[in-house]
Design an enzyme around this catalytic site. Structure first.
Site, PDB file in Angstrom:
ATOM      1  N   ARG A  26     -18.264 -32.400  27.392  1.00  0.00           N
ATOM      2  CA  ARG A  26     -19.164 -33.256  28.169  1.00  0.00           C
ATOM      3  C   ARG A  26     -18.312 -34.198  29.011  1.00  0.00           C
ATOM      4  NH1 ARG A  26     -22.402 -30.048  27.623  1.00  0.00           N
ATOM      5  NH2 ARG A  26     -24.497 -30.129  26.715  1.00  0.00           N
ATOM      6  N   ASP A  75     -14.412 -28.523  33.229  1.00  0.00           N
ATOM      7  CA  ASP A  75     -15.654 -27.762  33.456  1.00  0.00           C
ATOM      8  C   ASP A  75     -16.844 -28.715  33.484  1.00  0.00           C
ATOM      9  OD1 ASP A  75     -17.142 -25.275  33.734  1.00  0.00           O
ATOM     10  OD2 ASP A  75     -17.942 -25.717  31.738  1.00  0.00           O
ATOM     11  N   GLU A 111     -21.552 -35.472  36.819  1.00  0.00           N
ATOM     12  CA  GLU A 111     -21.848 -34.126  37.314  1.00  0.00           C
ATOM     13  C   GLU A 111     -23.316 -33.915  37.671  1.00  0.00           C
ATOM     14  OE1 GLU A 111     -20.715 -31.824  33.756  1.00  0.00           O
ATOM     15  OE2 GLU A 111     -22.792 -31.152  33.665  1.00  0.00           O
ATOM     16  N   HIS A 121     -19.573 -26.696  35.316  1.00  0.00           N
ATOM     17  CA  HIS A 121     -20.301 -26.490  34.055  1.00  0.00           C
ATOM     18  C   HIS A 121     -20.651 -25.001  33.893  1.00  0.00           C
ATOM     19  CE1 HIS A 121     -22.671 -29.011  30.966  1.00  0.00           C
ATOM     20  NE2 HIS A 121     -22.506 -27.798  30.485  1.00  0.00           N
TER      21      HIS A 121
HETATM   22  P1  NAI Z   1     -20.618 -28.128  17.022  1.00  0.00           P
HETATM   23  O1  NAI Z   1     -21.689 -29.077  16.638  1.00  0.00           O
HETATM   24  O2  NAI Z   1     -20.550 -26.795  16.353  1.00  0.00           O
HETATM   25  O3  NAI Z   1     -19.183 -28.838  16.850  1.00  0.00           O
HETATM   26  C1  NAI Z   1     -18.939 -30.168  17.214  1.00  0.00           C
HETATM   27  C2  NAI Z   1     -17.806 -30.681  16.343  1.00  0.00           C
HETATM   28  O4  NAI Z   1     -17.493 -32.005  16.768  1.00  0.00           O
HETATM   29  C3  NAI Z   1     -18.188 -30.763  14.850  1.00  0.00           C
HETATM   30  O5  NAI Z   1     -17.192 -30.164  14.050  1.00  0.00           O
HETATM   31  C4  NAI Z   1     -18.294 -32.245  14.601  1.00  0.00           C
HETATM   32  O6  NAI Z   1     -17.939 -32.610  13.271  1.00  0.00           O
HETATM   33  C5  NAI Z   1     -17.288 -32.793  15.604  1.00  0.00           C
HETATM   34  N1  NAI Z   1     -17.484 -34.207  15.872  1.00  0.00           N
HETATM   35  C6  NAI Z   1     -18.618 -34.949  15.781  1.00  0.00           C
HETATM   36  N2  NAI Z   1     -18.362 -36.239  16.042  1.00  0.00           N
HETATM   37  C7  NAI Z   1     -17.029 -36.312  16.289  1.00  0.00           C
HETATM   38  C8  NAI Z   1     -16.151 -37.384  16.622  1.00  0.00           C
HETATM   39  N3  NAI Z   1     -16.606 -38.640  16.736  1.00  0.00           N
HETATM   40  N4  NAI Z   1     -14.851 -37.095  16.809  1.00  0.00           N
HETATM   41  C9  NAI Z   1     -14.394 -35.828  16.687  1.00  0.00           C
HETATM   42  N5  NAI Z   1     -15.167 -34.784  16.367  1.00  0.00           N
HETATM   43  C10 NAI Z   1     -16.465 -35.021  16.182  1.00  0.00           C
HETATM   44  O7  NAI Z   1     -20.769 -27.963  18.598  1.00  0.00           O
HETATM   45  P2  NAI Z   1     -20.232 -26.764  19.487  1.00  0.00           P
HETATM   46  O8  NAI Z   1     -21.255 -25.707  19.602  1.00  0.00           O
HETATM   47  O9  NAI Z   1     -18.858 -26.396  19.071  1.00  0.00           O
HETATM   48  O10 NAI Z   1     -20.174 -27.480  20.920  1.00  0.00           O
HETATM   49  C11 NAI Z   1     -19.217 -28.487  21.203  1.00  0.00           C
HETATM   50  C12 NAI Z   1     -19.576 -29.137  22.518  1.00  0.00           C
HETATM   51  O11 NAI Z   1     -19.405 -28.191  23.599  1.00  0.00           O
HETATM   52  C13 NAI Z   1     -21.038 -29.561  22.641  1.00  0.00           C
HETATM   53  O12 NAI Z   1     -21.233 -30.857  22.136  1.00  0.00           O
HETATM   54  C14 NAI Z   1     -21.294 -29.523  24.116  1.00  0.00           C
HETATM   55  O13 NAI Z   1     -21.083 -30.819  24.633  1.00  0.00           O
HETATM   56  C15 NAI Z   1     -20.237 -28.583  24.679  1.00  0.00           C
HETATM   57  N6  NAI Z   1     -20.772 -27.397  25.319  1.00  0.00           N
HETATM   58  C16 NAI Z   1     -20.388 -27.149  26.616  1.00  0.00           C
HETATM   59  C17 NAI Z   1     -20.848 -26.026  27.274  1.00  0.00           C
HETATM   60  C18 NAI Z   1     -20.399 -25.702  28.658  1.00  0.00           C
HETATM   61  O14 NAI Z   1     -20.961 -24.797  29.308  1.00  0.00           O
HETATM   62  N7  NAI Z   1     -19.384 -26.375  29.196  1.00  0.00           N
HETATM   63  C19 NAI Z   1     -21.794 -25.100  26.626  1.00  0.00           C
HETATM   64  C20 NAI Z   1     -22.091 -25.438  25.238  1.00  0.00           C
HETATM   65  C21 NAI Z   1     -21.606 -26.554  24.637  1.00  0.00           C
END
Ligand code: NAI
Length: 344
Positions: free
Chosen positions: A230, A254, A259, A291
């Site tokens: 993000r 990305d 954005e 994105h």
């Molecule tokens: P997820 O929920 O599986 O993993 C997120 C991880 O971040 C978890 O392990 C969690 O414990 C950790 N986390 C939470 N708070 C934290 C903190 N304060 N410090 C460090 N780590 C922390 O989510 P997933 O599916 O892996 O997605 C990650 C991110 O990718 C999403 O939040 C979203 O913003 C982004 N995303 C971007 C896309 C794109 O097209 N560029 C598409 C899909 C997701």
């Protein structure tokens, strides 16, 4: 069943038309975003299907409810654009919690390789029959240390990809994964040791501006920063300063803090109003995609399939495991919190 589909793009239609027609859902595609001014387009529909930059605030929710539009189907995971608390008791909100961690993790690696091997420069040169190699020297990933912030679904796939390249992986996560074999360190250690830092955590109050002047100061000179998560995880002004001072070796973005005003749209031929984005894009060591990390055939199919299943679940008995609801006082899915039964 009719659903008003806002912010429709050409790449959305094939998968939603396929899964929608099989399930008897008539998606009405509108290119405009959902806002208080466009919400009237939803009249007569059972629900709306929206994406990351549609506005689902209290006003929109009240108008939907007045029109007897009972569902908001998000075709994405994030829901920071939805007033979930206000929606409770009025409209059901469902989302797609996961669709392809591989799409995003592979894009992160694609950007990293493109950037450090100067592929974006070489592509343009050879198109112009310029076969000079001057200025294209890169560096090996093998043996370098990558710091991964956030080791959830996407972060874990990225870790595996990096291991395949022979990199040393260290990571920071607020909730480290047990038995993952990942070498967790503190954030400060990660900043100090990493040659490359890749962001895969969600945007929260805690993670806002994880990369800022104060933390950039703790990083190695020449560090490469990759952000496919993000935009607001990075203070864009501080990033620009870090690049100008030659502290940051390269940035692969990305996502971008501001954005919402520009990404997904064609602004070629217009004057770019965002000076920071314009300046970043002029840098030879900054790579920006719009994105795009999620955009694979597999992800689009999974998004459409899950969204259609969410809509069918809601229409059948009102029980959808991907419903977001505020009944338990937390912005999390009732189902993932172990709740059973209808939300309302
Ligand atoms: P997820 O929920 O599986 O993993 C997120 C991880 O971040 C978890 O392990 C969690 O414990 C950790 N986390 C939470 N708070 C934290 C903190 N304060 N410090 C460090 N780590 C922390 O989510 P997933 O599916 O892996 O997605 C990650 C991110 O990718 C999403 O939040 C979203 O913003 C982004 N995303 C971007 C896309 C794109 O097209 N560029 C598409 C899909 C997701």
């Amino acid at each position: 069943m009719k659903y008003a589909f806002f912010d429709a793009k050409s790449y959305d239609r094939p998968s939603f038309e396929k899964y929608g027609s099989e399930a008897g859902i008539d998606f009405r595609f509108y290119e405009t975003k959902l806002t208080p001014d466009t919400v009237e387009l939803a009249r007569g529909a059972e629900g709306v299907c929206v994406f990351v930059n549609d506005t689902v605030n209290a006003e929109v929710i009240d108008r939907l409810s007045e029109m007897d539009v009972r569902a908001v189907a998000l075709r994405c995971a994030g829901y920071n654009n939805v007033d979930v608390r206000h929606a409770f008791g009025k409209v059901h909100v469902v989302h797609v919690p996961a669709y392809s961690p591989y799409a995003v993790a592979e894009h992160a690696m694609a950007m990293l390789l493109t950037s450090i091997r100067r592929i974006h420069k070489a592509y343009i040169r050879t198109k112009d029959f310029n076969f000079s190699l001057n200025g294209l020297t890169g560096f090996d990933l093998h043996g370098k240390t990558v710091g991964v912030i956030g080791t959830g679904k996407i972060g874990r796939v990225f870790v595996d990809i990096c291991r395949g390249f022979g990199m040393r992986v260290i990571a920071y996560d607020k909730f480290p994964a047990a038995d993952s074999g990942i070498d967790y360190v503190s954030l400060d250690e990660l900043f100090a040791q990493s040659d490359i830092i890749s962001l895969h955590c969600p945007l929260t109050d805690e993670t806002f501006h994880t990369v800022r002047a104060e933390t950039i100061a703790k990083m190695k000179k020449g560090v490469v920063i990759v952000n496919t998560s993000r935009g607001a995880l990075i203070d864009a002004d501080a990033l620009l300063e870090g690049i100008k001072e030659r502290k940051i070796g390269a940035a692969c973005l990305d996502v971008y803090e501001e954005e919402a005003d520009v990404f997904f749209e064609d602004f070629s031929g217009h004057i770019m109003a965002d000076d920071v984005l314009a300046r970043l894009i002029t840098m030879p060591n900054v790579l920006v995609t719009s994105h795009q990390a999620f955009l694979t055939e597999e992800a689009l199919n999974n998004i459409a399939e899950t969204t259609v299943q969410n809509i069918l679940d809601l229409s059948r008995d009102g029980m959808c495991r991907n419903e977001l609801c505020y009944r338990c006082g937390k912005t999390e899915s009732c189902r993932s919190a172990g709740r059973v039964g209808k939300c309302f």
